[in-house]
Scaffold this active site. Structure first.
Site, PDB file in Angstrom:
ATOM      1  CE  LYS A 111      -6.031  -5.537 -17.612  1.00  0.00           C
ATOM      2  NZ  LYS A 111      -5.469  -6.863 -17.963  1.00  0.00           N
ATOM      3  CE  LYS A 194      -6.951  -8.822  -8.117  1.00  0.00           C
ATOM      4  NZ  LYS A 194      -7.628  -9.406  -9.292  1.00  0.00           N
ATOM      5  CE  LYS A 197       1.000 -11.521 -12.473  1.00  0.00           C
ATOM      6  NZ  LYS A 197       0.897 -12.278 -13.737  1.00  0.00           N
TER       7      LYS A 197
END
Length: 332
Positions: A111, A194, A197
């Site tokens: 991240k 994956k 969102k």
């Protein structure tokens, strides 16, 4: 009875991957465990949030839990920030966690990327707060996806280190539960990524708030390949987009991939997608409808969260006081 703790972040809209990979399994778990389900809003603060959007997202995730089948009377359902013990135990555990353990966490590296020096402390320390979430309630089992399994292993390490340091067996070592074949639902636009969102394309995912027409449109536009569906799982796994759609169908139908292929092997994707649309709408539309009903009454959602928060706080306060006594903090 063993105790489950699990939660989801109120960041953007929940999608099909959240439902198939976690939420649906939680509904089954509530019949066999004492369950605590949390909207982990403190974790959401690791990225910048608009205050009003965050409040709405907390309510929306709560509505998704209930619409999917979580009973707020049978289980404890609340948002994390109303129980201050999460942050307080998070600090205590952070003081018992070596930096080397946190440096091994791959999700922070992914991240933060090349900008890790600019990443906030919350993103780095996220795993210690997650450990506090679990250990605050002395949870014995935690249903997790593959992306959170390393964090749960760290929670076990932290619990074990705490117990050894103070020569106690206070914290149980929480066991991971990875349930169901569809624990990892992939993007409708890229079968190697994956479902997320944060993906810029709305067509990469089916949101829990999508109506029947939107669901149908997204499935029809889902990326496939020109070959018909294969006969074996081995052949299927070499074709990520096909594998993803078959996995989704199987999860919604309660079938294995082998069973799905036995029914559809040799079919063109145009025909298979029609069946997948019908099945998806049949399974998801009632949840969407119920979510909209719940969200129309924000005061009721807030009441349920307040009630759940009070139940959670009663457990958390006792356990946190135990921890303070164990480590030597004075409580006059």
């Amino acid at each position: 009875m063993n105790r489950i703790f699990s939660g989801m972040q109120p960041t953007r809209q929940l999608h099909l991957g959240n439902y198939l990979g976690a939420l649906r399994n939680w509904v089954d778990l509530q019949n066999s465990y004492e369950c605590i389900f949390c909207v982990v809003d403190l974790h959401a603060l690791t990225i910048d949030q608009d205050p009003e959007v965050l409040r709405n997202n907390i309510r929306e995730v709560t509505a998704a839990y209930i619409a999917a089948g979580i009973d707020p009377d049978k289980n404890i359902l609340f948002n994390q920030s109303v129980v201050s013990g999460h942050a307080e135990l998070g600090w205590i555990l952070s003081c018992h966690t070596p930096l080397g353990w946190l440096n091994r966490m791959t999700q922070f590296k992914e991240k933060a990327g090349k900008q890790k020096d600019m990443a906030n402390l919350g993103l780095y320390a996220y795993p210690t707060l997650m450990a506090a979430d679990i250990l605050l309630y002395k949870a014995t089992h935690v249903p997790v996806g593959e992306d959170q399994k390393q964090h749960l292993e760290l929670a076990r390490d932290i619990a074990g280190a705490f117990n050894r340091r103070y020569e106690t067996e206070y914290f149980p070592l929480p066991e991971p539960q990875i349930l169901g074949e569809a624990t990892r639902v992939m993007s409708l636009r890229d079968g190697k990524k994956k479902m997320s969102k944060s993906d810029e394309s709305e067509y990469s995912r089916i949101n829990m708030t999508d109506d029947a027409d939107t669901i149908a449109q997204k499935i029809r536009k889902a990326k496939t390949d020109p070959e018909p569906l294969p006969e074996t799982v081995t052949e299927l796994e070499a074709r990520p987009e096909a594998d993803n759609l078959v996995t989704i169908y199987g999860a919604l139908a309660g079938q294995s991939r082998e069973q799905v292929l036995a029914q559809f092997a040799g079919s063109q994707f145009s025909d298979f997608k029609k069946s997948l649309v019908d099945l998806s709408v049949d399974k998801l539309a009632p949840i969407t409808t119920r979510m909209k009903e719940l969200l129309a009454d924000k005061a009721e959602i807030d009441r349920l969260l307040k009630k759940g928060g009070e139940r959670a706080a009663a457990i958390a306060e006792k356990n946190l006081n135990d921890v303070k006594d164990i480590i030597g903090l004075l409580r006059p």
